[in-house]
Design a protein around this motif. Structure first.
Motif, PDB file in Angstrom:
ATOM      1  N   ILE A 142       0.728  -1.200   0.030  1.00  0.00           N
ATOM      2  CA  ILE A 142       0.040  -0.092  -0.023  1.00  0.00           C
ATOM      3  C   ILE A 142       1.037   1.060  -0.114  1.00  0.00           C
ATOM      4  O   ILE A 142       1.670   1.177   0.973  1.00  0.00           O
ATOM      5  CB  ILE A 142      -0.823  -0.054   1.355  1.00  0.00           C
ATOM      6  CG1 ILE A 142      -1.828  -1.199   1.349  1.00  0.00           C
ATOM      7  CG2 ILE A 142      -1.849   1.275   1.280  1.00  0.00           C
ATOM      8  CD1 ILE A 142      -2.664  -1.378   0.081  1.00  0.00           C
ATOM      9  N   ALA A 143       0.573   2.096  -0.990  1.00  0.00           N
ATOM     10  CA  ALA A 143       1.330   3.358  -1.104  1.00  0.00           C
ATOM     11  C   ALA A 143       1.343   4.138   0.194  1.00  0.00           C
ATOM     12  O   ALA A 143       0.208   4.256   0.630  1.00  0.00           O
ATOM     13  CB  ALA A 143       1.255   4.218  -2.383  1.00  0.00           C
ATOM     14  N   ASN A 144       2.633   4.620   0.812  1.00  0.00           N
ATOM     15  CA  ASN A 144       2.640   5.719   1.691  1.00  0.00           C
ATOM     16  C   ASN A 144       2.242   4.957   3.142  1.00  0.00           C
ATOM     17  O   ASN A 144       2.020   5.768   3.892  1.00  0.00           O
ATOM     18  CB  ASN A 144       1.910   6.911   1.486  1.00  0.00           C
ATOM     19  CG  ASN A 144       2.528   7.689   0.424  1.00  0.00           C
ATOM     20  OD1 ASN A 144       3.581   7.586   0.081  1.00  0.00           O
ATOM     21  ND2 ASN A 144       1.493   8.143  -0.576  1.00  0.00           N
ATOM     22  N   ALA A 145       1.949   3.788   3.266  1.00  0.00           N
ATOM     23  CA  ALA A 145       1.833   3.154   4.538  1.00  0.00           C
ATOM     24  C   ALA A 145       2.963   3.077   5.322  1.00  0.00           C
ATOM     25  O   ALA A 145       4.069   2.835   4.791  1.00  0.00           O
ATOM     26  CB  ALA A 145       1.312   1.885   4.258  1.00  0.00           C
ATOM     27  N   PRO A 146       2.762   2.958   6.810  1.00  0.00           N
ATOM     28  CA  PRO A 146       3.975   3.010   7.556  1.00  0.00           C
ATOM     29  C   PRO A 146       4.716   1.509   7.387  1.00  0.00           C
ATOM     30  O   PRO A 146       4.169   0.694   6.823  1.00  0.00           O
ATOM     31  CB  PRO A 146       3.295   2.748   9.176  1.00  0.00           C
ATOM     32  CG  PRO A 146       2.038   3.475   8.877  1.00  0.00           C
ATOM     33  CD  PRO A 146       1.565   3.098   7.534  1.00  0.00           C
ATOM     34  N   THR A 147       5.878   1.578   7.577  1.00  0.00           N
ATOM     35  CA  THR A 147       6.742   0.257   7.347  1.00  0.00           C
ATOM     36  C   THR A 147       6.167  -0.980   7.817  1.00  0.00           C
ATOM     37  O   THR A 147       6.623  -1.942   7.423  1.00  0.00           O
ATOM     38  CB  THR A 147       8.285   0.596   7.749  1.00  0.00           C
ATOM     39  OG1 THR A 147       8.228   1.001   9.131  1.00  0.00           O
ATOM     40  CG2 THR A 147       8.900   1.515   6.858  1.00  0.00           C
TER      41      THR A 147
END
Length: 166
Positions: A45-50
């Motif tokens: 998922i783009a820009n999701a936390p690591t």
């Protein structure tokens, strides 16, 4: 009344699934566990936390996968045939958590529980029900409902954030 007292008010003993993260042993309410499975590749998922690895399609349900090892900086983060995902049913949603290993199911009474410490464990103490000793091993009891639905993880919309959008 504390969280553990409320959760065991209906019965004298409650069952927990134990698992490991790094060198620490944890446990969650067995009633939240839907299934235990091996890790499979996820859709990122783009820009999701690591710590949110992505999502999987589990028999038609889109399931977010949270790696607790990354979130709490414990354990060696590897993804192989030994990596475990515990699939949970939390607040009418399904979420998967990645752990190092699953150990056993233990039954604990309120008398076996000790209050959580304010330091020395990977989890913020507000997500802890307490500590218990089983077979001479310390187990940290996690309030998985509180952790998974927390704003910190951002997996669920809170009433406040939903109200702010309207």
């Amino acid at each position: 009344m504390d969280q553990f007292s409320e959760s065991v008010a209906a019965s004298a003993v409650q069952e927990f699934l134990t698992f490991s993260l790094g060198d620490e042993n944890y446990a969650i309410d067995i009633l939240t566990v839907k299934e235990i499975r091996g890790y499979e590749s996820v859709t990122k998922i783009a820009n999701a936390p690591t710590f949110i690895k992505g999502v999987i399609n589990l028999r038609g349900d889109i399931v977010p996968i949270v790696d607790l090892r990354i979130k709490f900086n414990v354990g060696k983060v590897t993804y192989d045939e030994f990596t475990i995902v515990i699939v949970l049913h939390i607040r009418n949603r399904i979420v998967g958590i990645v752990v190092d290993g699953v150990s056993d199911v233990v039954s604990l009474s309120k008398e076996q529980l000790r209050p959580p410490p304010d330091f020395g464990v990977a989890f913020n103490s507000r997500y802890l029900l307490g500590l218990a000793t089983v077979n001479e091993q310390m187990i940290i009891l996690v309030d998985i409902n509180e952790l998974i639905s927390s704003e910190e993880l951002g997996l669920f919309d809170t009433a406040e954030s939903m109200a702010a959008r309207t």
